[in-house]
Design a protein around this motif. Structure first.
Motif, PDB file in Angstrom:
ATOM      1  N   PHE A 107       0.837  -1.201   0.000  1.00 38.20           N
ATOM      2  CA  PHE A 107       0.000   0.000   0.000  1.00 38.20           C
ATOM      3  C   PHE A 107       0.875   1.256   0.000  1.00 38.20           C
ATOM      4  CE2 PHE A 107      -3.076  -3.050   1.426  1.00 38.20           C
ATOM      5  CZ  PHE A 107      -4.295  -2.558   1.016  1.00 38.20           C
ATOM      6  N   SER A 108       0.395   2.293  -0.689  1.00 42.69           N
ATOM      7  CA  SER A 108       1.067   3.599  -0.626  1.00 42.69           C
ATOM      8  C   SER A 108       0.009   4.696  -0.663  1.00 42.69           C
ATOM      9  CB  SER A 108       2.047   3.771  -1.793  1.00 42.69           C
ATOM     10  OG  SER A 108       1.368   3.778  -3.034  1.00 42.69           O
ATOM     11  N   PHE A 109       0.290   5.768   0.065  1.00 42.02           N
ATOM     12  CA  PHE A 109      -0.646   6.897   0.158  1.00 42.02           C
ATOM     13  C   PHE A 109       0.136   8.196  -0.026  1.00 42.02           C
ATOM     14  CE2 PHE A 109      -2.837  10.290   2.357  1.00 42.02           C
ATOM     15  CZ  PHE A 109      -4.169  10.098   2.021  1.00 42.02           C
ATOM     16  N   SER A 110      -0.382   9.101  -0.857  1.00 44.11           N
ATOM     17  CA  SER A 110       0.261  10.402  -1.061  1.00 44.11           C
ATOM     18  C   SER A 110      -0.810  11.455  -1.315  1.00 44.11           C
ATOM     19  CB  SER A 110       1.232  10.358  -2.246  1.00 44.11           C
ATOM     20  OG  SER A 110       0.548  10.093  -3.453  1.00 44.11           O
ATOM     21  N   SER A 111      -0.519  12.673  -0.868  1.00 47.46           N
ATOM     22  CA  SER A 111      -1.449  13.775  -1.064  1.00 47.46           C
ATOM     23  C   SER A 111      -0.659  15.063  -1.264  1.00 47.46           C
ATOM     24  CB  SER A 111      -2.387  13.912   0.134  1.00 47.46           C
ATOM     25  OG  SER A 111      -3.220  15.053  -0.017  1.00 47.46           O
ATOM     26  N   GLU A 112      -1.033  15.816  -2.287  1.00 48.63           N
ATOM     27  CA  GLU A 112      -0.345  17.081  -2.540  1.00 48.63           C
ATOM     28  C   GLU A 112      -0.912  18.207  -1.675  1.00 48.63           C
ATOM     29  OE1 GLU A 112      -2.813  18.883  -6.334  1.00 48.63           O
ATOM     30  OE2 GLU A 112      -1.013  17.690  -6.749  1.00 48.63           O
ATOM     31  N   ILE A 122      -1.256  -1.246  -4.398  1.00 49.51           N
ATOM     32  CA  ILE A 122      -2.417  -0.362  -4.319  1.00 49.51           C
ATOM     33  C   ILE A 122      -1.916   1.023  -3.918  1.00 49.51           C
ATOM     34  CG2 ILE A 122      -4.529   0.217  -3.053  1.00 49.51           C
ATOM     35  CD1 ILE A 122      -5.073  -2.050  -4.871  1.00 49.51           C
ATOM     36  N   ALA A 123      -2.261   2.016  -4.705  1.00 47.96           N
ATOM     37  CA  ALA A 123      -1.823   3.391  -4.397  1.00 47.96           C
ATOM     38  C   ALA A 123      -3.032   4.311  -4.354  1.00 47.96           C
ATOM     39  CB  ALA A 123      -0.827   3.883  -5.444  1.00 47.96           C
ATOM     40  N   ILE A 124      -3.081   5.154  -3.317  1.00 41.50           N
ATOM     41  CA  ILE A 124      -4.127   6.175  -3.196  1.00 41.50           C
ATOM     42  C   ILE A 124      -3.440   7.534  -3.234  1.00 41.50           C
ATOM     43  CG2 ILE A 124      -5.963   7.143  -1.768  1.00 41.50           C
ATOM     44  CD1 ILE A 124      -6.423   4.383  -0.608  1.00 41.50           C
ATOM     45  N   GLN A 125      -3.913   8.375  -4.165  1.00 39.67           N
ATOM     46  CA  GLN A 125      -3.301   9.696  -4.331  1.00 39.67           C
ATOM     47  C   GLN A 125      -4.395  10.757  -4.359  1.00 39.67           C
ATOM     48  OE1 GLN A 125      -0.799   9.965  -7.779  1.00 39.67           O
ATOM     49  NE2 GLN A 125      -0.245  12.106  -7.430  1.00 39.67           N
ATOM     50  N   ILE A 126      -4.156  11.856  -3.650  1.00 41.93           N
ATOM     51  CA  ILE A 126      -5.129  12.947  -3.605  1.00 41.93           C
ATOM     52  C   ILE A 126      -4.522  14.169  -4.287  1.00 41.93           C
ATOM     53  CG2 ILE A 126      -6.503  14.460  -2.128  1.00 41.93           C
ATOM     54  CD1 ILE A 126      -6.502  12.261  -0.030  1.00 41.93           C
ATOM     55  N   GLU A 127      -5.271  14.737  -5.235  1.00 43.17           N
ATOM     56  CA  GLU A 127      -4.825  15.921  -5.958  1.00 43.17           C
ATOM     57  C   GLU A 127      -5.925  16.968  -5.929  1.00 43.17           C
ATOM     58  OE1 GLU A 127      -4.141  14.539  -9.880  1.00 43.17           O
ATOM     59  OE2 GLU A 127      -2.411  13.284  -9.361  1.00 43.17           O
ATOM     60  N   HIS A 170      -9.463  15.402  -6.467  1.00 47.55           N
ATOM     61  CA  HIS A 170      -9.499  14.109  -7.139  1.00 47.55           C
ATOM     62  C   HIS A 170      -8.808  13.063  -6.272  1.00 47.55           C
ATOM     63  CE1 HIS A 170     -10.918  16.287 -10.577  1.00 47.55           C
ATOM     64  NE2 HIS A 170      -9.764  16.925 -10.740  1.00 47.55           N
ATOM     65  N   ILE A 171      -9.509  11.977  -6.001  1.00 48.65           N
ATOM     66  CA  ILE A 171      -8.942  10.856  -5.256  1.00 48.65           C
ATOM     67  C   ILE A 171      -8.702   9.737  -6.262  1.00 48.65           C
ATOM     68  CG2 ILE A 171      -9.280   9.209  -3.389  1.00 48.65           C
ATOM     69  CD1 ILE A 171     -11.384  12.337  -3.432  1.00 48.65           C
ATOM     70  N   MET A 172      -7.443   9.381  -6.473  1.00 51.58           N
ATOM     71  CA  MET A 172      -7.058   8.375  -7.455  1.00 51.58           C
ATOM     72  C   MET A 172      -6.708   7.079  -6.731  1.00 51.58           C
ATOM     73  SD  MET A 172      -7.099  10.741  -9.877  1.00 51.58           S
ATOM     74  CE  MET A 172      -6.295  10.187 -11.349  1.00 51.58           C
ATOM     75  N   ILE A 175      -6.645   2.814 -12.954  1.00 50.12           N
ATOM     76  CA  ILE A 175      -6.751   3.960 -12.049  1.00 50.12           C
ATOM     77  C   ILE A 175      -8.206   4.425 -12.036  1.00 50.12           C
ATOM     78  CG2 ILE A 175      -5.986   6.307 -11.516  1.00 50.12           C
ATOM     79  CD1 ILE A 175      -3.425   5.749 -13.042  1.00 50.12           C
ATOM     80  N   MET A 176      -8.827   4.389 -10.864  1.00 47.66           N
ATOM     81  CA  MET A 176     -10.184   4.902 -10.688  1.00 47.66           C
ATOM     82  C   MET A 176     -10.093   6.301 -10.087  1.00 47.66           C
ATOM     83  SD  MET A 176     -12.000   2.313 -11.739  1.00 47.66           S
ATOM     84  CE  MET A 176     -13.651   2.704 -11.185  1.00 47.66           C
ATOM     85  N   GLN A 177     -10.966   7.206 -10.544  1.00 49.55           N
ATOM     86  CA  GLN A 177     -10.916   8.589 -10.054  1.00 49.55           C
ATOM     87  C   GLN A 177     -12.257   9.015  -9.470  1.00 49.55           C
ATOM     88  OE1 GLN A 177      -9.038  12.047 -12.286  1.00 49.55           O
ATOM     89  NE2 GLN A 177     -11.171  12.638 -12.449  1.00 49.55           N
ATOM     90  N   ILE A 178     -12.203   9.495  -8.225  1.00 52.14           N
ATOM     91  CA  ILE A 178     -13.361  10.115  -7.576  1.00 52.14           C
ATOM     92  C   ILE A 178     -13.110  11.610  -7.561  1.00 52.14           C
ATOM     93  CG2 ILE A 178     -14.631  10.405  -5.415  1.00 52.14           C
ATOM     94  CD1 ILE A 178     -14.003   7.498  -4.758  1.00 52.14           C
ATOM     95  N   SER A 179     -14.090  12.401  -7.989  1.00 53.94           N
ATOM     96  CA  SER A 179     -13.967  13.856  -7.983  1.00 53.94           C
ATOM     97  C   SER A 179     -15.081  14.453  -7.134  1.00 53.94           C
ATOM     98  CB  SER A 179     -14.071  14.410  -9.409  1.00 53.94           C
ATOM     99  OG  SER A 179     -13.014  13.893 -10.219  1.00 53.94           O
ATOM    100  N   LEU A 180     -14.689  15.281  -6.162  1.00 56.08           N
ATOM    101  CA  LEU A 180     -15.647  15.937  -5.271  1.00 56.08           C
ATOM    102  C   LEU A 180     -15.345  17.424  -5.218  1.00 56.08           C
ATOM    103  CD1 LEU A 180     -15.556  13.391  -2.301  1.00 56.08           C
ATOM    104  CD2 LEU A 180     -17.374  13.613  -4.000  1.00 56.08           C
TER     105      LEU A 180
END
Length: 382
Positions: A262-267, A301-306, A313-315, A373-378
């Motif tokens: 697992f990896s998690f990153s957020s800008e 599995i990687a979760i990235q927030i941009e 966007h949550i990728m 890559i799945m993208q959630i946009s809120l």
């Protein structure tokens, strides 16, 4: 797997039948149009012959009633008569058109495209060229297929909207019923587990054991809360999207196989968003679990927030086998799954939570043999 394959076959047969019927109607209309046009040309040819006979008969010669009647009966077809000497005369058209040479030439060109000009002759000598357009009846008939198609299209749209609304209503009832019944069924053993855990605490056993049991009980309570919210409009409150995503990430990381990296990153450090945490976390968990299934329990599995403007966007990416591009939209439909034992409800539920409840968007951002890559946009609450 897809629900109701028989209904799908029936819909295809119905669609083909409708297409055949519409095609036959248009074909018959076109035949009728061409036949009517030929009859109108014959009428104009008779008119031209009658006009030539009247114009070239001696003054003292008595004409029969037939040529005059032919001329008088044609009062709907617009015509332009160009004589051999260059003079122009219009029929069934505004008289002032004869004085405007530019408009006259445009009309002549238009009539030439609509119908082939008729050469007027008398006893073998060409006297004039007759240009004529379509009558009002013929023009209306020409646009009849378009009007018919529009009516059919509107009728089909109404039927489609009705069935879609009806289907959505039925699905909503099923969703709500299943969810509430599941929440109810979980509630009974959950209460019992709470009691048993309290009993274990009084027996002086290892506290770490009861703490882990409490975590699982808390998890079951969260699941019950999630199911109880399906079918009703959830309450949205301002929460930090980064923190809530981390919670879901950390829970899954602790309870997944060591073969999953697992990896998690957020800008961004934090960003307020209107959320319902239990439902949002459920969405993240579903997407991550789908990724784990696609990797067959081994991979990354990687979760990235941009952040992009007013949106976050949550990728969620995996290193699974990927999704065929033609299935990008289809995978969100209920009943669609690549798993042998799957019901195909996970992604449909995620789409409902994100788009209907949170007014966001979810899509397949990209997919290949190397992963998806799945993208959630809120929308950010700022």
């Amino acid at each position: 797997m897809e629900f109701n394959p028989k209904r799908r076959t029936s819909n295809i047969i119905l669609l083909i039948s409708a297409f055949v019927i519409v095609s036959l109607i248009l074909w018959n209309t076109n035949i009728f149009f061409e036949k009517f046009k030929q009859e109108e040309r014959l009428k104009i040819e008779n008119w031209a012959a009658a006009q030539a006979e009247i114009d070239n008969s001696p003054v003292d010669q008595e004409l029969g009633n037939l040529p005059v009647q032919i001329l008088q009966n044609n009062s709907s077809t617009p015509m332009i008569l160009v004589n051999k000497d260059g003079t122009v005369k219009t029929h069934n058209m505004p008289k002032e058109l004869e004085e405007d040479s530019i408009k006259l030439q445009k009309k002549i060109k238009k009539f030439s495209k609509e119908n082939e000009p008729i050469a007027m002759s008398y006893k073998g000598e060409e006297l004039a060229m007759l240009y004529y357009g379509n009558s009002d009846v013929l023009n209306k008939l020409k646009y009849y297929p378009i009007a018919l198609l529009l009516i059919i299209f509107l009728f089909a749209a109404v039927i489609f909207f009705f069935f879609k609304t009806n289907k959505a209503s039925e699905q909503n009832k099923v969703w709500a019923g299943m969810a509430k019944e599941t929440a109810h069924q979980i509630g009974t053993p959950l209460t019992s587990l709470l009691g048993w855990n309290e009993l274990l605490k009084s027996e002086n056993i290892n506290p770490d054991i009861t703490k882990e049991i409490e975590k699982d009980i808390s998890r079951l309570q969260t699941i019950t809360e999630r199911f109880s919210k399906v079918g009703s409009i959830p309450t949205l409150e301002v929460h930090d999207i980064v923190e809530e995503t981390k919670k879901a990430y950390q829970y899954l990381k602790r309870r997944s196989s060591k073969l999953i990296h697992f990896s998690f990153s957020s800008e961004i450090e934090e960003l307020p968003v209107l959320l319902n945490p239990p439902l949002y976390n459920w969405s993240i968990e579903n997407l991550v679990k789908n990724g784990i299934d696609a990797m067959r329990g081994k991979g990354n599995i990687a979760i990235q927030i941009e952040r992009q403007g007013n949106f976050v966007h949550i990728m969620i990416s995996d290193t699974g086998h990927g999704i065929v591009k033609s299935e990008f939209q289809n995978i969100f439909n209920p009943g669609v799954t690549s798993k042998k034992r799957g019901w195909g409800l996970g992604l449909s539920l995620v789409k409902r939570i994100i788009e209907e409840y949170h007014k966001g968007k979810i899509k397949v951002f990209s997919s290949s043999k190397e992963g998806t890559i799945m993208q959630i946009s809120l929308k950010a609450n700022v």
